[in-house]
Design an enzyme around this catalytic site. Sequence first.
Site, PDB file in Angstrom:
ATOM      1  N   GLY A   1       0.094  12.110 -13.090  1.00  0.00           N
ATOM      2  CA  GLY A   1       0.212  13.858 -13.726  1.00  0.00           C
ATOM      3  C   GLY A   1       1.240  14.384 -14.530  1.00  0.00           C
TER       4      GLY A   1
ATOM      5  N   GLY B   1      12.423  10.018  -6.808  1.00  0.00           N
ATOM      6  CA  GLY B   1      12.922   8.235  -7.766  1.00  0.00           C
ATOM      7  C   GLY B   1      13.338   9.294  -8.897  1.00  0.00           C
TER       8      GLY B   1
ATOM      9  N   GLY C   1      12.075   8.428 -12.037  1.00  0.00           N
ATOM     10  CA  GLY C   1      10.907   9.366 -12.640  1.00  0.00           C
ATOM     11  C   GLY C   1      11.205  10.654 -12.518  1.00  0.00           C
TER      12      GLY C   1
ATOM     13  N   ILE D   1      12.258   2.891  -2.600  1.00  0.00           N
ATOM     14  CA  ILE D   1      11.767   1.888  -2.012  1.00  0.00           C
ATOM     15  C   ILE D   1      12.718   0.693  -3.144  1.00  0.00           C
ATOM     16  CG2 ILE D   1       9.805   1.821  -0.585  1.00  0.00           C
ATOM     17  CD1 ILE D   1       8.549  -0.578  -1.713  1.00  0.00           C
ATOM     18  N   ASP D   2      12.857   1.129  -4.412  1.00  0.00           N
ATOM     19  CA  ASP D   2      12.925   0.146  -5.004  1.00  0.00           C
ATOM     20  C   ASP D   2      14.757  -0.344  -5.122  1.00  0.00           C
ATOM     21  OD1 ASP D   2      10.677  -0.697  -6.131  1.00  0.00           O
ATOM     22  OD2 ASP D   2      10.319   0.958  -7.832  1.00  0.00           O
TER      23      ASP D   2
ATOM     24  N   ARG E   1       5.064 -26.268   4.283  1.00  0.00           N
ATOM     25  CA  ARG E   1       4.590 -25.648   3.429  1.00  0.00           C
ATOM     26  C   ARG E   1       6.046 -25.113   2.311  1.00  0.00           C
ATOM     27  NH1 ARG E   1       0.189 -23.279   6.299  1.00  0.00           N
ATOM     28  NH2 ARG E   1      -1.862 -24.547   6.253  1.00  0.00           N
TER      29      ARG E   1
ATOM     30  N   MET F   1       8.399  -6.024  -3.499  1.00  0.00           N
ATOM     31  CA  MET F   1       8.148  -4.155  -4.555  1.00  0.00           C
ATOM     32  C   MET F   1       9.269  -5.036  -4.885  1.00  0.00           C
ATOM     33  SD  MET F   1       5.765  -1.353  -2.676  1.00  0.00           S
ATOM     34  CE  MET F   1       3.592  -1.385  -3.393  1.00  0.00           C
TER      35      MET F   1
ATOM     36  N   ARG G   1       1.438 -20.992   0.128  1.00  0.00           N
ATOM     37  CA  ARG G   1       1.088 -20.465   0.411  1.00  0.00           C
ATOM     38  C   ARG G   1       1.620 -19.130   0.235  1.00  0.00           C
ATOM     39  NH1 ARG G   1      -2.012 -23.586   1.423  1.00  0.00           N
ATOM     40  NH2 ARG G   1      -2.916 -23.566   3.501  1.00  0.00           N
TER      41      ARG G   1
ATOM     42  N   VAL H   1       2.576  -2.359   2.728  1.00  0.00           N
ATOM     43  CA  VAL H   1       2.970  -2.557   4.003  1.00  0.00           C
ATOM     44  C   VAL H   1       4.933  -2.054   3.550  1.00  0.00           C
ATOM     45  CG1 VAL H   1       3.405  -4.101   5.499  1.00  0.00           C
ATOM     46  CG2 VAL H   1       1.413  -4.036   5.339  1.00  0.00           C
TER      47      VAL H   1
END
Length: 364
Positions: A80, A116, A118, A141-142, A177, A184, A278, A285
């Site tokens: 917005g 941030g 932006g 967090i980035d 595995r 993120m 996997r 989170v």
Amino acid sequence: MAVKRIGILTSGGDCAGLNAALRAVVHRAIRTYGWRVFGIRDGSMGLMTRPLNYVEFDLSLVTGDMLRLGGTILGTVNKGDPFHYPMPDGSFRDRSAEFVEGYRELGIEALVVIGGDGSMRILNQLCRLGGIPMVGIPKTIDNDVAQTDYAIGFPTALDVAGEAIDRLAPTAASHHRVMILEVMGRDVGHIAINAGVAGGADVILIPEIPYSLDGIAARIAAVRAEGRNHALLVVAEGCKTESGEPVSTIQAGGEVRYGGIGHYLAAKLAELVQAETRVTVLGHVQRGGMPSMRDRVVASAFGVHAVDLIAAGKLGRMVAWQHGQVGDVPLSDVAGITRAVDPYGPLAQTARGLGIYIGELPVG
């Protein structure tokens, strides 16, 4: 500049440590300067809503318990744009004047914005339009806000990613595995490369460095040759396919969301390296939960310094963590600028020195 009333808002995505910053601003403003502090709810919307949506803080509302709270008690918005605001009928309207009018109606004399890159860009434009004195506090967090080593939220997100790697490693070993952890970060790879190095990953993929499936396969083959029966791969959500195609989903309303690169790689690698794969997608989170000690310290230092900047009349600036201490930089050096991982920087060199595959830099 004898400021007596200041406002504070949180804008953009939530993260751990926001409440610690809010608490620090209120404590410093009231205890040291005797000012009144108004918390504006839901970011810029709090000043665009009629009646205005805000709360006046006092010390009884900002106890030590706030240090342990995730999210933001003021609420926030990450969509917005007031300059291009989506209306219910599908049209767009410039509502920036409503923001400025709300600021004046509340009677505050400076605004602290926690956001941030932006948010810094948009709120800086709004404040310049209305002649509003502004000080910014970086959060994301980035960790992609320019001119600061740390933004609020990054230390906690990194701890969460690191814990996930530690928990995936023994499962990978038990079942022979290839475990893929998707984290993120949007268009940058700060979480991925930091968590990958700290967690002992074999492969780290970030948006800043191109990669090849053959390169990943070669690293997994080398791990097997060294006598290990499993491998760990950390990938940032903003990574594209090896051919440069974005991996994302379209939400209702046309909004593009990152996600899916982990499952894409799992399908490709299962066949290429003949291994069971996997995928774990951490998602939101990483945003929530109790802030780490580091986040609380950084956020508290930012909040105190932001108030001191207003008291000193140093406006139009953002607080920053540089070279182990708190300072400040002009907002014009920050707004709308993305801080990416340096493909040739010390962290990338460390990863290569450890034998981690982090992609292939162009020759020359």
